[in-house]
Design a protein around this motif. Structure first.
Motif, PDB file in Angstrom:
ATOM      1  N   HIS A  40     -30.138 -53.901  10.251  1.00  0.00           N
ATOM      2  CA  HIS A  40     -28.989 -53.347  10.959  1.00  0.00           C
ATOM      3  C   HIS A  40     -27.774 -54.258  10.817  1.00  0.00           C
ATOM      4  O   HIS A  40     -26.646 -53.779  10.595  1.00  0.00           O
ATOM      5  N   LEU A  57     -25.379 -43.821  12.702  1.00  0.00           N
ATOM      6  CA  LEU A  57     -26.604 -44.385  12.149  1.00  0.00           C
ATOM      7  C   LEU A  57     -27.777 -43.706  12.838  1.00  0.00           C
ATOM      8  O   LEU A  57     -28.059 -43.960  14.008  1.00  0.00           O
ATOM      9  N   TYR A  59     -31.424 -43.514  13.195  1.00  0.00           N
ATOM     10  CA  TYR A  59     -32.725 -44.131  12.976  1.00  0.00           C
ATOM     11  C   TYR A  59     -33.814 -43.156  13.409  1.00  0.00           C
ATOM     12  O   TYR A  59     -33.786 -42.636  14.529  1.00  0.00           O
ATOM     13  N   ALA A  76     -29.322 -49.435  19.779  1.00  0.00           N
ATOM     14  CA  ALA A  76     -28.526 -48.305  20.258  1.00  0.00           C
ATOM     15  C   ALA A  76     -27.694 -48.681  21.476  1.00  0.00           C
ATOM     16  O   ALA A  76     -26.591 -48.172  21.672  1.00  0.00           O
ATOM     17  N   ALA A  82     -25.205 -45.870  16.751  1.00  0.00           N
ATOM     18  CA  ALA A  82     -26.630 -45.695  16.471  1.00  0.00           C
ATOM     19  C   ALA A  82     -27.251 -44.677  17.417  1.00  0.00           C
ATOM     20  O   ALA A  82     -26.942 -44.638  18.606  1.00  0.00           O
TER      21      ALA A  82
END
Length: 358
Positions: A40, A57, A59, A76, A82
């Motif tokens: 990251h 992002l 994930y 996050a 994220a």
């Protein structure tokens, strides 16, 4: 605490703020607690070189059994870009990619692994190619830091697959690529269970280009694609985009027929010319029986592979199950674009949604 979205996304609307295009990263993760935070940090540093874009992002936690989810939650919490799609169990790498693409909202979507074998800075080159007009950009491996066996088998497989299918699947490419919004939306319509994403992308058409890069070693941990999983993915690719195995059965049948005719001719000749030794034909009999038995079992196995794919599709079960979507994006928490629960993947929120690339 991160807020959890609970509504299903009805449609994808590319978000642009002040004219800045949104680039989504789809990042499948499975048992990467030793390296995910470093990945990251590397990705964030690379994105800092392109401040003219906005980023999200995505994930996808593919049922990790270690501390990966806790680290992702912390990521996050500290990076509002994220979001985490948390699977209810492990569904596999291809399903994780599928779920991430279902969740992504960007004008462009980049799929890459999180073990740093796919360098984050190379993704910027994919973005540059997209800006130049490409709708799909493949990251093609110029070199790779793997064992000799893996390099040799991968080299042979990609060429065998390309020669036996009608789809022009790029050589030496994994799932590291960029798709623009139109291509990503088209891919979301492909909902078969035995997924070979790189073949699906190649089959769609659009304007495609390549970026060459040198693939690095894993930063930490062990490969999530051992030989068994690589073989399964290879079979999915071959049976999903080629009928060559079925055609092979026909060719094998003709070959066996030719050998059988030769055997019959030999047996008749021996009966006429050397009648005193015809009793000693037990060895040939066993060879013929075993050979034909092996051919029959091989043929049944190939047919079974295709029948099994049909059986899985007819069941119509969800591709994947999402336990929760975790994000600090208040728009998502309000129900704008989040997805949760099961999906059948038809793009209307019944998603089906997932390991490490070979």
């Amino acid at each position: 605490m991160p807020e959890i979205s609970s509504r299903v996304r009805e449609s994808h609307v590319p978000r642009q703020r002040g004219g800045a295009a949104l680039v989504s990263y789809v990042l499948p993760v499975f048992n990467e607690q030793d390296g995910i935070r470093h990945f990251h940090d590397e990705l964030v540093a690379a994105l800092g070189e392109r401040p003219e874009f906005t980023y999200e992002l995505v994930y996808v936690n593919d049922g990790s059994a270690d501390g990966t989810l806790a680290i992702l939650e912390d990521i996050a919490k500290n990076d509002r870009r994220a979001r985490i799609v948390d699977f209810a169990r492990n569904f596999g790498h291809q399903m994780a990619i599928t779920a991430g693409i279902d969740e992504a909202r960007g004008d462009a979507v980049i799929v890459m692994d999180t073990d740093l074998q796919d360098p984050p800075k190379v993704s910027l080159e994919l973005i540059d190619a997209w800006r130049d007009g490409a709708e799909i950009v493949h990251a093609r491996r110029r070199t790779r830091q793997d064992t000799l066996f893996k390099r040799a088998t991968a080299h042979a497989y990609y060429r065998l697959l390309r020669s036996s299918t009608d789809v022009d699947i790029p050589l030496d490419t994994g799932d590291f690529r960029l798709m623009d919004r139109r291509a990503a939306d088209e891919l979301r319509r492909f909902r078969e269970r035995s997924r070979f994403v790189r073949g699906m992308v190649a089959s769609m058409g659009f304007r495609q280009s390549e970026v060459h890069f040198d693939r690095d070693e894993r930063f930490a941990g062990e490969t999530k694609y051992p030989l068994r999983k690589m073989a399964r993915l290879a079979i999915d690719g071959l049976t999903g985009f080629s009928t060559a195995p079925l055609q092979m059965i026909t060719k094998l049948g003709f070959a066996v027929l030719a050998l059988s005719l030769l055997g019959i001719c030999y047996a008749l000749a021996m009966k006429v010319l050397r009648p005193e030794i015809t009793v000693s034909g037990w060895t040939m009999l066993m060879v013929v029986v075993l050979f034909l038995g092996g051919v029959q079992m091989l043929s049944l196995g190939v047919l079974g592979s295709y029948i099994g794919r049909t059986y899985s599709e007819v069941q119509g079960r969800p591709l994947y199950t999402v336990r929760q979507v975790i994000a600090h994006d208040h728009d998502v928490a309000a129900g704008d674009d989040g997805i949760a629960g099961n999906g059948n993947g038809n793009g209307n929120g019944n998603g089906n949604g997932t390991g490490d690339d070979d």
